[in-house]
Design a protein around this motif. Structure first.
Motif, mmCIF file in Angstrom:
data_model
loop_
_atom_site.group_PDB
_atom_site.id
_atom_site.type_symbol
_atom_site.label_atom_id
_atom_site.label_comp_id
_atom_site.label_asym_id
_atom_site.label_seq_id
_atom_site.Cartn_x
_atom_site.Cartn_y
_atom_site.Cartn_z
ATOM 1 N N SER A 82 0.829 -1.196 0.000
ATOM 2 C CA SER A 82 0.000 0.000 0.000
ATOM 3 C C SER A 82 0.871 1.257 0.000
ATOM 4 O O SER A 82 1.870 1.339 0.725
ATOM 5 C CB SER A 82 -0.910 0.003 1.227
ATOM 6 N N ALA A 83 0.492 2.225 -0.830
ATOM 7 C CA ALA A 83 1.242 3.477 -0.932
ATOM 8 C C ALA A 83 0.265 4.635 -1.006
ATOM 9 O O ALA A 83 -0.854 4.509 -1.528
ATOM 10 C CB ALA A 83 2.145 3.466 -2.160
ATOM 11 N N ARG A 84 0.691 5.788 -0.468
ATOM 12 C CA ARG A 84 -0.130 6.981 -0.472
ATOM 13 C C ARG A 84 0.739 8.183 -0.815
ATOM 14 O O ARG A 84 1.941 8.191 -0.537
ATOM 15 C CB ARG A 84 -0.800 7.179 0.893
ATOM 16 N N VAL A 85 0.101 9.197 -1.416
ATOM 17 C CA VAL A 85 0.810 10.410 -1.808
ATOM 18 C C VAL A 85 0.079 11.609 -1.231
ATOM 19 O O VAL A 85 -1.151 11.707 -1.327
ATOM 20 C CB VAL A 85 0.922 10.525 -3.338
ATOM 21 N N GLY A 86 0.851 12.505 -0.598
ATOM 22 C CA GLY A 86 0.301 13.751 -0.100
ATOM 23 C C GLY A 86 1.017 14.924 -0.745
ATOM 24 O O GLY A 86 2.246 14.910 -0.883
ATOM 25 N N ILE A 87 0.255 15.942 -1.152
ATOM 26 C CA ILE A 87 0.823 17.136 -1.793
ATOM 27 C C ILE A 87 0.230 18.355 -1.105
ATOM 28 O O ILE A 87 -0.991 18.477 -0.968
ATOM 29 C CB ILE A 87 0.508 17.166 -3.301
ATOM 30 N N ALA A 88 1.115 19.236 -0.636
ATOM 31 C CA ALA A 88 0.643 20.413 0.091
ATOM 32 C C ALA A 88 1.738 21.474 0.113
ATOM 33 O O ALA A 88 2.845 21.263 -0.407
ATOM 34 C CB ALA A 88 0.225 20.038 1.522
ATOM 35 N N ASP A 89 1.415 22.622 0.733
ATOM 36 C CA ASP A 89 2.406 23.683 0.937
ATOM 37 C C ASP A 89 3.291 23.292 2.116
ATOM 38 O O ASP A 89 2.823 23.226 3.256
ATOM 39 C CB ASP A 89 1.710 25.015 1.244
ATOM 40 N N GLY A 90 4.570 23.046 1.857
ATOM 41 C CA GLY A 90 5.497 22.734 2.935
ATOM 42 C C GLY A 90 5.627 21.245 3.196
ATOM 43 O O GLY A 90 4.706 20.457 2.946
ATOM 44 N N GLU A 95 3.549 15.775 4.508
ATOM 45 C CA GLU A 95 3.727 14.509 5.224
ATOM 46 C C GLU A 95 2.442 14.103 5.941
ATOM 47 O O GLU A 95 2.069 12.922 5.950
ATOM 48 C CB GLU A 95 4.871 14.639 6.234
ATOM 49 N N GLN A 96 1.741 15.081 6.522
ATOM 50 C CA GLN A 96 0.473 14.770 7.173
ATOM 51 C C GLN A 96 -0.578 14.351 6.152
ATOM 52 O O GLN A 96 -1.401 13.464 6.419
ATOM 53 C CB GLN A 96 -0.015 15.975 7.975
ATOM 54 N N ALA A 97 -0.546 14.956 4.979
ATOM 55 C CA ALA A 97 -1.496 14.579 3.929
ATOM 56 C C ALA A 97 -1.258 13.148 3.462
ATOM 57 O O ALA A 97 -2.208 12.433 3.133
ATOM 58 C CB ALA A 97 -1.388 15.550 2.753
ATOM 59 N N ALA A 98 0.009 12.738 3.443
ATOM 60 C CA ALA A 98 0.320 11.371 3.013
ATOM 61 C C ALA A 98 -0.047 10.335 4.067
ATOM 62 O O ALA A 98 -0.029 9.135 3.770
ATOM 63 C CB ALA A 98 1.807 11.259 2.684
ATOM 64 N N SER A 99 -0.376 10.795 5.280
ATOM 65 C CA SER A 99 -0.756 9.873 6.360
ATOM 66 C C SER A 99 -2.157 10.167 6.870
ATOM 67 O O SER A 99 -2.516 9.718 7.973
ATOM 68 C CB SER A 99 0.249 9.979 7.517
ATOM 69 N N ALA A 100 -2.945 10.930 6.112
ATOM 70 C CA ALA A 100 -4.248 11.385 6.580
ATOM 71 C C ALA A 100 -5.202 10.214 6.787
ATOM 72 O O ALA A 100 -5.113 9.170 6.121
ATOM 73 C CB ALA A 100 -4.850 12.382 5.583
ATOM 74 N N ASP A 101 -6.108 10.407 7.722
ATOM 75 C CA ASP A 101 -7.124 9.405 8.041
ATOM 76 C C ASP A 101 -8.496 10.071 7.942
ATOM 77 O O ASP A 101 -8.699 11.147 8.554
ATOM 78 C CB ASP A 101 -6.878 8.850 9.443
ATOM 79 N N PRO A 102 -9.455 9.553 7.172
ATOM 80 C CA PRO A 102 -9.386 8.281 6.442
ATOM 81 C C PRO A 102 -8.594 8.389 5.142
ATOM 82 O O PRO A 102 -8.402 9.488 4.612
ATOM 83 C CB PRO A 102 -10.854 7.984 6.144
ATOM 84 N N GLU A 103 -8.141 7.258 4.653
ATOM 85 C CA GLU A 103 -7.345 7.230 3.428
ATOM 86 C C GLU A 103 -8.211 7.546 2.220
ATOM 87 O O GLU A 103 -9.316 7.010 2.072
ATOM 88 C CB GLU A 103 -6.715 5.853 3.263
ATOM 89 N N PRO A 104 -7.743 8.426 1.326
ATOM 90 C CA PRO A 104 -8.506 8.712 0.094
ATOM 91 C C PRO A 104 -8.661 7.452 -0.746
ATOM 92 O O PRO A 104 -7.809 6.541 -0.710
ATOM 93 C CB PRO A 104 -7.641 9.754 -0.617
ATOM 94 N N SER A 105 -9.740 7.389 -1.511
ATOM 95 C CA SER A 105 -10.023 6.188 -2.290
ATOM 96 C C SER A 105 -8.939 5.889 -3.312
ATOM 97 O O SER A 105 -8.625 4.722 -3.581
ATOM 98 C CB SER A 105 -11.377 6.343 -3.004
ATOM 99 N N ASP A 106 -8.342 6.931 -3.899
ATOM 100 C CA ASP A 106 -7.297 6.710 -4.889
ATOM 101 C C ASP A 106 -5.895 6.798 -4.303
ATOM 102 O O ASP A 106 -4.906 6.721 -5.043
ATOM 103 C CB ASP A 106 -7.433 7.711 -6.036
ATOM 104 N N GLY A 107 -5.778 6.991 -2.973
ATOM 105 C CA GLY A 107 -4.468 7.062 -2.333
ATOM 106 C C GLY A 107 -3.778 8.397 -2.482
ATOM 107 O O GLY A 107 -2.589 8.503 -2.135
ATOM 108 N N VAL A 108 -4.461 9.413 -2.983
ATOM 109 C CA VAL A 108 -3.841 10.718 -3.218
ATOM 110 C C VAL A 108 -4.656 11.787 -2.500
ATOM 111 O O VAL A 108 -5.878 11.854 -2.646
ATOM 112 C CB VAL A 108 -3.771 11.051 -4.724
ATOM 113 N N LEU A 109 -3.961 12.619 -1.710
ATOM 114 C CA LEU A 109 -4.614 13.756 -1.066
ATOM 115 C C LEU A 109 -3.831 15.015 -1.421
ATOM 116 O O LEU A 109 -2.661 15.152 -1.066
ATOM 117 C CB LEU A 109 -4.647 13.586 0.454
#
Length: 478
Positions: A82-90, A95-109
């Motif tokens: 399982s892999a997840r990607v988070g994209i944000a300012d900073g 990093e928090q977006a990549a570990s957010a709960d609940p997990e996005p359906s496509d693994g990207v937040l």
């Protein structure tokens, strides 16, 4: 200036990411090296978690979501779970977006530009703080990053210091005061080496001889990369599959001879343990595998000798290392002072060729003895008897003062020192009182013979008479 856009890839199932994982996780270096083929400029935050600037990859792949798709496709192709990607300012928000709960359906937040503070506001305060601050703030009624971000930065700085300011800026969706740019790293080379034996080897000298070329190859590979090893890990696997692992540190850097000596010492202690075990507890005794891996490395240029050097002379190091080889690792060493209040607690013996390790914090230590220190320290302190003119043991009253003037001092096992000519005011050492530890007092006395002593008194709760006060000689001044 707002933080730059950052992309974080989180490999959720990477071995070692959870505390219940058993055994050593595999090296992340090969995965990191393959990731650099997709995005050249990466920073490894920890194994299984990497960060990168969003601007360049987004231009190359056609957008931020396309970058996320390429990273997730890589994880599927390499069977990384399982892999997840988070994209944000900073970096922090990504990093928090990549570990957010609940997990996005496509693994990207993807947190839209300018929305980091709102995204972080509902997260628990522990996400941005260390353990100590994370326990303190809820006691003050601050449970979320949004509540913490609402505080004035000046008040946070005054109360919680630089660590609190960093957490406060993260909670507001900002970088630290000095910025937190992504520092591109080169794909790390795996320098670990290993050797298997069939049948297992039970002799220390045979093992050292068989591993001589192994340590040469280990140090040689580091030298090719212009690196030196200052700390290494030796893992010995015995014939029944038990792993015996130890980290060794060096005050300078390991040579092949130094690394081989550590391997020999570790195997000697292991063989000695086998000899002391009952024969029915083991199905044989031998080493079937050896693995050597660097724990800390440094640039070789940082260890080149200068015009003036404070390191040990090469001849001294050579002769002491030879003596250590004959006497064992504990036969030669140096002594240094550590933190603490009692003198014998501060003494630290470091094996020659090993880096000293602090067992206690450097301080400050209220109640510790100021300079000058006694030249002779008794470990443990010697039992003593400090008496007044009537021959009664001198007590310490409720005001932390002597109940009577000292007259004579006798120390167990030593000739009678003589009559007390002068003394200092006793000063208390009170620590761990909540555990019921007895109060202790220190004082210095001068005798008519010219000798000076450092005394330690132990006074348990409820002791009010001199006969119940226990005196010890902690040290002696020349």
């Amino acid at each position: 200036m707002p933080p730059e856009r950052v992309v974080v890839l989180h490999l959720v199932d990477w071995p070692g990411a959870h505390d219940d994982q058993e055994g050593d996780p595999p090296s992340f270096a090969p995965v990191f090296a393959k990731l650099t083929d997709l995005v050249p400029s990466l920073e490894e935050l920890r194994p299984g978690l990497v960060a990168m600037r969003a601007r360049g990859p987004a231009r190359y792949y056609g957008g931020e979501r396309e970058v996320a798709a390429a990273l997730l496709g890589f994880a599927r192709t390499e069977n990384l779970g399982s892999a997840r990607v988070g994209i944000a300012d900073g970096r922090f928000a990504a990093e928090q977006a990549a570990s957010a709960d609940p997990e996005p359906s496509d693994g990207v937040l993807i947190v839209e530009p300018g929305g980091a503070a709102a995204f972080l506001s509902e997260l628990p305060i522990a996400c941005a703080t260390d353990e100590k601050l994370g326990q303190l703030l809820p006691g003050l009624g601050i449970y979320t990053l949004g509540a913490f971000a609402a505080l004035p930065e000046s008040a946070v700085r005054a109360r919680f210091g630089p660590g609190g300011v960093l957490a406060h800026r993260h909670a507001r969706g900002e970088d630290g005061e000095r910025g937190e740019p992504i520092r591109a790293q080169q794909a790390a080379r795996d320098f670990a080496v290993g050797l298997d034996f069939e049948p297992p080897i039970s002799g220390t000298e045979q093992l050292a001889f068989a591993c001589s070329s192994l340590v040469e190859r280990f140090i040689g590979a580091l030298t090719e990369e212009r690196l030196v090893c200052t700390s290494l890990r030796v893992t010995l696997t015995d014939d029944i599959g038990l792993r015996h692992e130890r980290d060794w540190a060096h005050p300078r850097f390991f040579s092949p001879q130094d690394a081989l000596a550590r391997l020999r010492w570790q195997s000697e202690s292991l063989v000695a343990g086998w000899a002391g075990a009952a024969s029915d507890e083991r199905a044989g005794a031998g080493i079937q595998a050896v693995r050597i891996a660097p724990v800390r490395t440094d640039r070789i240029a940082s260890h080149e000798p200068g015009l003036w050097t404070s390191g040990p002379d090469e001849r001294v190091h050579h002769h002491l290392s030879r003596a250590q080889g004959l006497l064992g690792p504990g036969g030669v060493g140096t002594v240094s002072l550590d933190g603490g209040r009692l003198l014998h607690e501060r003494q630290q013996f470091t094996h020659w060729g090993s880096a000293p390790r602090r067992q206690r914090a450097p301080g400050p230590w209220p109640g510790a003895l100021a300079a000058p220190q006694p030249t002779l320290v008794f470990s443990p302190p010697l039992r003593a008897r400090l008496t007044d003119g009537e021959g009664e043991v001198v007590a310490i009253d409720e005001e932390d003062l002597l109940a009577a003037a000292p007259h004579a001092l006798r120390v167990e096992g030593l000739p009678s020192p003589g009559t007390v000519r002068g003394w200092s005011k006793p000063w208390p050492i009170r620590e761990h009182w909540w555990e019921g530890r007895p109060e202790r007092f220190r004082m210095q006395v001068e005798l008519d013979t010219g000798e000076s002593w450092l005394l330690l008194a132990r006074l348990r709760e409820g002791e009010v008479t001199g006969a119940q006060t226990t005196w010890f000689a902690e040290g002696k001044y020349d």
